[in-house]
Motif scaffolding. Structure first.
Motif, short mmCIF file in Angstrom:
data_model
loop_
_atom_site.label_atom_id
_atom_site.label_comp_id
_atom_site.label_asym_id
_atom_site.label_seq_id
_atom_site.Cartn_x
_atom_site.Cartn_y
_atom_site.Cartn_z
N UNK A 1 0.92 -0.78 -0.12
CA UNK A 1 0.12 0.24 0.32
C UNK A 1 1.32 1.49 -0.14
N UNK A 2 1.84 0.92 1.20
CA UNK A 2 2.93 2.04 0.81
C UNK A 2 3.65 2.94 -0.41
N UNK A 3 3.83 1.65 -1.16
CA UNK A 3 4.51 1.83 -2.43
C UNK A 3 3.31 2.36 -3.12
N UNK A 4 1.80 1.99 -4.09
CA UNK A 4 1.51 2.25 -4.24
C UNK A 4 1.43 3.92 -3.99
N UNK A 5 1.04 4.26 -2.86
CA UNK A 5 1.25 5.99 -2.42
C UNK A 5 2.10 6.72 -3.04
N UNK A 6 3.40 5.79 -2.52
CA UNK A 6 4.45 7.00 -3.19
C UNK A 6 4.62 6.92 -5.13
N UNK A 7 3.44 6.12 -5.16
CA UNK A 7 3.45 5.44 -6.71
C UNK A 7 2.81 7.06 -7.84
N UNK A 8 2.18 6.51 -6.72
CA UNK A 8 1.00 7.78 -7.32
C UNK A 8 0.99 9.48 -6.62
N UNK A 57 12.00 0.48 0.07
CA UNK A 57 12.50 -0.89 -0.39
C UNK A 57 14.06 -1.67 0.99
N UNK A 58 14.20 -0.43 1.54
CA UNK A 58 14.42 -0.66 2.41
C UNK A 58 14.25 -1.55 4.07
N UNK A 59 12.88 -0.43 3.63
CA UNK A 59 11.98 -1.72 4.32
C UNK A 59 11.18 -3.04 4.47
N UNK A 60 11.41 -3.08 3.32
CA UNK A 60 10.74 -4.72 2.78
C UNK A 60 12.07 -5.81 3.71
N UNK A 61 13.73 -4.66 3.01
CA UNK A 61 14.83 -6.28 3.72
C UNK A 61 15.15 -6.32 4.90
N UNK A 62 14.70 -5.01 5.52
CA UNK A 62 14.57 -5.31 7.33
C UNK A 62 14.18 -5.99 7.55
N UNK A 63 12.51 -6.50 6.58
CA UNK A 63 11.00 -7.39 7.53
C UNK A 63 11.80 -9.09 6.87
N UNK A 64 11.85 -8.68 5.44
CA UNK A 64 12.35 -10.34 5.32
C UNK A 64 13.50 -11.06 6.06
N UNK A 65 14.25 -9.89 6.36
CA UNK A 65 16.39 -10.46 6.65
C UNK A 65 15.06 -10.35 8.53
N UNK A 66 14.60 -10.13 8.61
CA UNK A 66 13.92 -10.56 9.95
C UNK A 66 12.89 -11.84 10.65
N UNK A 67 12.39 -11.68 9.58
CA UNK A 67 10.58 -13.01 9.49
C UNK A 67 11.36 -13.63 8.86
N UNK A 68 12.52 -13.38 7.84
CA UNK A 68 12.13 -15.10 6.71
C UNK A 68 13.46 -15.58 7.10
#
Length: 284
Positions: A1-8, A57-68
């Motif tokens: 959702x945040x990415x969509x808002x940024x795109x808009x 991008x940095x947030x998603x990378x952190x989430x993947x490293x934390x929960x993946x």
């Protein structure tokens, strides 16, 4: 959702930024500062959107490293995969040894026993029946030729010498020539391949063709070998009845050969055919 808002926001900013090129058409020429200010605000919004995208991008990378999966989990999964593939390869090797033993015991050995009996009978009757001894010697000669032919067949199934002498293409052409069904061969590889890849590709095609001849009830086989980047693609297609069981001993052995090189193996065999056996082998 945040990415969509940024795109808009980025799209809206680009729209405002483009206002500097068309704003003079709809704005009083006495107020150029209004056009410039709107465009400047639009470009600033694009800049903020780009910064926000980097943050997402940095947030998603952190989430993947934390929960993946962690690096240790990935290593454990890889070790388990290698252990499984090694066990499958060992099973294939043992099956090959048993098959070779059966071929030697039931074929070549029996012919050699028969050859010895013929020679023994010829020696015993040579004095009293020379013509009978000559006939037995002729039978022994024919039996030795058959035994030699079967021994060559067993040696070919173990490892074909033409693979070392002429390469993969020559070995596959020999497989096509030896098949009792018509085999169409398409070979599109323009550079030398690693020896391990050539060996696995050869046995994949050879055993797949043998399975088709024995079980598929097909009238034609098509083999396609192509090099796509750093991967060798092997495809064997037949027009048989289909319904091949990928978990059967023959096809599972082919899957194990491909897995030994970290390759991929798949079988598509709907009822009524056609059956397509595919393998992708890394060549890097």
């Amino acid at each position: 959702m945040l990415g969509g808002v940024l795109l808009g926001c980025a799209a809206y900013g680009l729209g405002l930024g483009a206002f500097v090129f068309v704003g003079w058409l709809i704005t009083d020429i006495d107020h150029p500062w209004l056009v410039s200010l709107s465009s400047l605000g639009g470009f600033f919004l694009v800049f903020l959107s780009a910064q926000g995208a980097l943050g997402v991008v940095a947030l998603e990378d952190g989430l993947v490293r934390r929960f993946g999966p962690s690096h240790a989990d990935a290593l454990e999964a890889r070790i388990a995969e290698l252990a499984t593939s090694r066990a499958e390869v060992m099973d294939v090797v043992h099956d090959e040894r048993r098959r070779i033993e059966r071929d030697l015991h039931d074929g070549v050995q029996q012919r050699l026993v028969g050859l010895g009996m013929l020679l023994g009978r010829a020696r015993r009757i040579r004095a009293r029946d020379p013509e009978g001894a000559d006939a037995l010697l002729l039978q022994a000669h024919e039996e030795s030729r058959r035994a030699l032919a079967e021994l060559r067949e067993v040696a070919w199934r173990v490892y074909p010498a033409v693979l070392d002498e002429g390469g993969l293409r020559a070995a596959l052409e020999t497989v096509a020539e030896r098949s009792t069904l018509p085999v169409g061969l398409g070979y599109a590889v323009e550079r030398p391949l690693p020896r391990a890849v050539e060996t696995v590709a050869y046995f994949l095609v050879s055993e797949a063709v043998t399975n088709v001849v024995k079980h598929a009830g097909a009238t034609r086989i098509d083999v396609q070998v192509t090099l796509e980047g750093a991967q060798l693609s092997v495809r064997v297609t037949d027009d048989g009845a289909g319904g091949a069981d990928a978990s059967g001993s023959g096809l599972s052995g082919l899957a194990s050969r491909a897995a030994a090189l970290d390759g991929r193996f798949a079988v598509d065999s709907p009822a009524g055919g056609p059956t397509v056996v595919r393998a992708v082998l890394p060549c890097a």
